[in-house]
Scaffold this motif. Structure first.
Motif, mmCIF file in Angstrom:
data_model
loop_
_atom_site.group_PDB
_atom_site.id
_atom_site.type_symbol
_atom_site.label_atom_id
_atom_site.label_comp_id
_atom_site.label_asym_id
_atom_site.label_seq_id
_atom_site.Cartn_x
_atom_site.Cartn_y
_atom_site.Cartn_z
ATOM 1 N N VAL A 25 43.363 50.486 33.682
ATOM 2 C CA VAL A 25 41.888 50.285 33.793
ATOM 3 C C VAL A 25 42.217 51.708 35.249
ATOM 4 C CG1 VAL A 25 39.668 49.876 34.339
ATOM 5 C CG2 VAL A 25 42.207 48.260 33.215
ATOM 6 N N THR A 26 41.367 52.549 34.635
ATOM 7 C CA THR A 26 40.815 53.829 35.503
ATOM 8 C C THR A 26 40.405 54.589 35.640
ATOM 9 O OG1 THR A 26 42.649 54.779 34.098
ATOM 10 C CG2 THR A 26 42.285 56.266 35.738
ATOM 11 N N GLY A 27 39.296 54.750 37.093
ATOM 12 C CA GLY A 27 37.950 55.032 37.278
ATOM 13 C C GLY A 27 37.858 55.644 38.804
ATOM 14 N N HIS A 28 36.876 55.134 39.476
ATOM 15 C CA HIS A 28 36.772 55.777 40.843
ATOM 16 C C HIS A 28 36.421 55.025 41.680
ATOM 17 C CE1 HIS A 28 35.981 60.061 39.147
ATOM 18 N NE2 HIS A 28 35.121 59.502 38.689
ATOM 19 N N GLN A 29 37.334 54.763 42.912
ATOM 20 C CA GLN A 29 37.523 53.844 43.907
ATOM 21 C C GLN A 29 37.765 52.926 43.411
ATOM 22 O OE1 GLN A 29 33.636 55.125 45.779
ATOM 23 N NE2 GLN A 29 34.461 56.879 46.718
ATOM 24 N N MET A 30 38.331 52.438 42.743
ATOM 25 C CA MET A 30 39.258 51.068 42.056
ATOM 26 C C MET A 30 38.879 50.314 43.291
ATOM 27 S SD MET A 30 38.732 51.596 38.938
ATOM 28 C CE MET A 30 39.404 50.065 38.211
ATOM 29 N N GLN A 31 39.914 50.257 44.120
ATOM 30 C CA GLN A 31 40.525 49.359 44.937
ATOM 31 C C GLN A 31 38.586 48.458 45.839
ATOM 32 O OE1 GLN A 31 43.113 51.325 47.321
ATOM 33 N NE2 GLN A 31 44.533 50.085 46.780
ATOM 34 N N GLU A 32 37.740 50.183 45.695
ATOM 35 C CA GLU A 32 36.920 49.164 46.576
ATOM 36 C C GLU A 32 36.225 48.433 46.031
ATOM 37 O OE1 GLU A 32 34.402 52.148 47.721
ATOM 38 O OE2 GLU A 32 36.107 53.292 49.021
ATOM 39 N N HIS A 33 35.874 47.959 44.370
ATOM 40 C CA HIS A 33 35.554 47.626 43.586
ATOM 41 C C HIS A 33 36.611 46.155 43.139
ATOM 42 C CE1 HIS A 33 32.522 49.811 43.268
ATOM 43 N NE2 HIS A 33 33.392 50.901 42.852
ATOM 44 N N SER A 34 36.106 44.425 44.109
ATOM 45 C CA SER A 34 37.772 43.493 43.485
ATOM 46 C C SER A 34 37.510 42.742 42.315
ATOM 47 C CB SER A 34 37.244 42.555 45.062
ATOM 48 O OG SER A 34 35.975 42.269 44.977
ATOM 49 N N LEU A 35 35.789 43.374 42.379
ATOM 50 C CA LEU A 35 35.035 42.215 41.326
ATOM 51 C C LEU A 35 36.278 42.936 39.257
ATOM 52 C CD1 LEU A 35 31.519 41.667 41.134
ATOM 53 C CD2 LEU A 35 33.231 40.160 41.070
ATOM 54 N N VAL A 36 36.444 44.392 39.549
ATOM 55 C CA VAL A 36 37.045 45.166 38.574
ATOM 56 C C VAL A 36 38.302 44.697 38.560
ATOM 57 C CG1 VAL A 36 37.932 46.902 37.355
ATOM 58 C CG2 VAL A 36 35.671 46.738 38.655
ATOM 59 N N GLN A 37 38.827 43.872 39.300
ATOM 60 C CA GLN A 37 40.077 43.108 39.290
ATOM 61 C C GLN A 37 40.203 41.554 38.432
ATOM 62 O OE1 GLN A 37 43.169 43.857 42.382
ATOM 63 N NE2 GLN A 37 43.816 41.875 42.238
ATOM 64 N N GLU A 38 39.188 41.315 38.743
ATOM 65 C CA GLU A 38 38.866 39.817 38.739
ATOM 66 C C GLU A 38 38.447 39.988 37.259
ATOM 67 O OE1 GLU A 38 35.496 36.907 39.865
ATOM 68 O OE2 GLU A 38 36.538 38.503 41.261
ATOM 69 N N HIS A 39 38.117 41.138 36.522
ATOM 70 C CA HIS A 39 37.377 41.093 35.004
ATOM 71 C C HIS A 39 38.727 41.252 34.306
ATOM 72 C CE1 HIS A 39 32.708 40.459 35.912
ATOM 73 N NE2 HIS A 39 33.565 42.063 36.600
ATOM 74 N N ILE A 40 39.407 42.275 34.742
ATOM 75 C CA ILE A 40 40.369 42.252 34.820
ATOM 76 C C ILE A 40 41.828 40.927 33.969
ATOM 77 C CG2 ILE A 40 42.801 43.538 33.992
ATOM 78 C CD1 ILE A 40 41.290 45.633 35.707
ATOM 79 N N LEU A 41 41.807 40.601 34.470
ATOM 80 C CA LEU A 41 42.647 39.806 34.460
ATOM 81 C C LEU A 41 41.642 38.133 34.362
ATOM 82 C CD1 LEU A 41 43.543 38.957 38.364
ATOM 83 C CD2 LEU A 41 45.676 39.934 36.139
ATOM 84 N N GLU A 42 41.111 38.469 34.410
ATOM 85 C CA GLU A 42 40.025 36.860 33.416
ATOM 86 C C GLU A 42 39.844 37.555 31.984
ATOM 87 O OE1 GLU A 42 35.618 37.351 34.797
ATOM 88 O OE2 GLU A 42 36.051 35.803 36.729
ATOM 89 N N THR A 43 39.662 38.587 31.684
ATOM 90 C CA THR A 43 39.825 38.778 30.097
ATOM 91 C C THR A 43 41.251 38.759 29.705
ATOM 92 O OG1 THR A 43 38.411 40.979 30.299
ATOM 93 C CG2 THR A 43 39.476 40.888 28.403
ATOM 94 N N LEU A 44 42.206 38.723 30.456
ATOM 95 C CA LEU A 44 43.694 39.136 30.040
ATOM 96 C C LEU A 44 43.724 37.792 29.176
ATOM 97 C CD1 LEU A 44 45.247 41.932 30.993
ATOM 98 C CD2 LEU A 44 44.418 42.161 28.540
ATOM 99 N N GLN A 45 43.785 36.885 30.693
ATOM 100 C CA GLN A 45 43.732 35.052 30.552
ATOM 101 C C GLN A 45 43.513 34.854 29.299
ATOM 102 O OE1 GLN A 45 42.056 33.042 33.205
ATOM 103 N NE2 GLN A 45 43.975 31.286 33.033
#
Length: 102
Positions: free
Chosen positions: A33-53
Motif C-alpha cells: 500500500v503506497t502513499g505519502h508519509q505512511m509510517q506516520e499514519h498508524s491507522l493505515v496499518q491497522e486498516h490493512i490488517l483488519e481488512t485482510l483478516q
C-alpha cells in the motif's frame, strides 16, 4: 494519502527484512500500500490488517517505510488482498490484473 495498492507474486524466497522459515514449495507475494508519509499514519496499518483478516488472509509479515506499508502473504492470497485493500481505501471494485506482477 494512499496512492496505490499493488502486489508482486510468485516469490520463491523470503524478501529481505522478513524473518521466517517456510516449506520450499511455498510461493509468496508482497502486497504494498503506497502513499505519502505512511509510517506516520498508524491507522493505515491497522486498516490493512483488519481488512485482510476480514477476508481470511493470513499476514505472514509486515514492514513499512515512509512511502509504503508492505505485507507478505501466500501467493494464492495476492489477488483477494489487492482487491479488498483497493476497495477499502478507494471504495471501488477493480480489475486486479493490472495491479499484480510476477
Amino acid at each position: 494519502q494512499i496512492i496505490a495498492v499493488t502486489a508482486k507474486r510468485n516469490l520463491q524466497e523470503i524478501p529481505k527484512g522478513f524473518f521466517m522459515t517456510l516449506p520450499p514449495s511455498f510461493a509468496l507475494a508482497l502486497v504494498a500500500v503506497t502513499g505519502h508519509q505512511m509510517q506516520e499514519h498508524s491507522l493505515v496499518q491497522e486498516h490493512i490488517l483488519e481488512t485482510l483478516q476480514r477476508v481470511g488472509v493470513t499476514v505472514l509479515g509486515l514492514t513499512s517505510c515512509t512511502q509504503s506499508i508492505t505485507v507478505l502473504v501466500s501467493d494464492q492470497d495476492a489477488e483477494v488482498s489487492v482487491r479488498s485493500l483497493h476497495r477499502r481505501f478507494f471504495g471501488e471494485k477493480i480489475d486486479t490484473s493490472k495491479y499484480l506482477t510476477t
